[in-house]
Design a protein around this motif. Structure first.
Motif, short mmCIF file in Angstrom:
data_model
loop_
_atom_site.label_atom_id
_atom_site.label_comp_id
_atom_site.label_asym_id
_atom_site.label_seq_id
_atom_site.Cartn_x
_atom_site.Cartn_y
_atom_site.Cartn_z
N GLN A 140 -6.70 4.75 2.37
CA GLN A 140 -6.95 3.62 3.28
C GLN A 140 -6.92 3.99 4.80
O GLN A 140 -8.04 3.44 5.52
CB GLN A 140 -5.80 2.50 3.29
N GLN A 193 -6.62 -0.63 -4.88
CA GLN A 193 -6.59 0.18 -3.58
C GLN A 193 -7.64 -0.82 -2.80
O GLN A 193 -7.76 -1.22 -1.61
CB GLN A 193 -7.01 1.58 -3.47
N THR A 251 -1.51 4.49 -1.46
CA THR A 251 -2.79 4.41 -1.19
C THR A 251 -3.22 4.66 0.30
O THR A 251 -4.15 4.53 0.75
CB THR A 251 -3.52 3.17 -1.53
N LEU A 285 -6.33 -4.16 -2.06
CA LEU A 285 -5.44 -4.14 -0.71
C LEU A 285 -6.12 -3.84 0.38
O LEU A 285 -5.94 -4.51 1.53
CB LEU A 285 -4.32 -2.82 -0.89
N THR A 286 -7.22 -3.09 0.51
CA THR A 286 -7.90 -2.80 1.69
C THR A 286 -8.77 -3.87 2.21
O THR A 286 -9.01 -4.05 3.21
CB THR A 286 -8.71 -1.27 1.28
N SER A 298 0.85 -1.24 -0.10
CA SER A 298 -0.05 -0.03 0.07
C SER A 298 0.83 1.41 -0.09
O SER A 298 0.34 2.25 -0.65
CB SER A 298 -1.04 -0.04 1.26
#
Length: 101
Positions: free
Chosen positions: A28, A56, A24, A59-60, A19
């Motif tokens: 986040q 994003q 990002t 990953l989140t 991240s």
């Protein structure tokens, strides 16, 4: 009020690194901060999160779900009481990375 500290898993740390590379972390942080605040006040209820990009979002979703919350692609969130401390640890980590970057 009882506070139980939580630590991030190695997988979450690797996702945090990714991240950071993807830049990002600020987005986040905002998403997780909103969810942590919402979860602490409304355990078990659903909130909405929005994503600005597919990477994003992936990953989140991965980081939040590793914390014990259920985050779905439509933005709906279900968070159990046990997930609040893990989400708080994630929020703190994102905050520190955001501040240092």
């Amino acid at each position: 009020t009882c506070f139980t500290s939580a630590e991030l898993t190695e997988d979450q740390l690797l996702l945090l690194l990714e991240s950071l590379e993807e830049k990002t972390v600020p987005q986040q942080l905002e998403l997780v901060r909103e969810q942590t605040s919402h979860s602490a006040q409304n355990e078990g209820e659903r909130g909405l999160l929005s994503f600005s990009g597919e990477k994003q979002e992936e990953l989140t979703i991965a980081m939040v779900e590793m914390s014990g919350a259920t985050l779905q692609r439509d933005g709906s969130v279900a968070c159990e009481k046990d997930a609040v401390s893990a989400l708080a640890a994630l929020c703190v980590s994102l905050y520190v990375l955001n501040t240092l970057s």
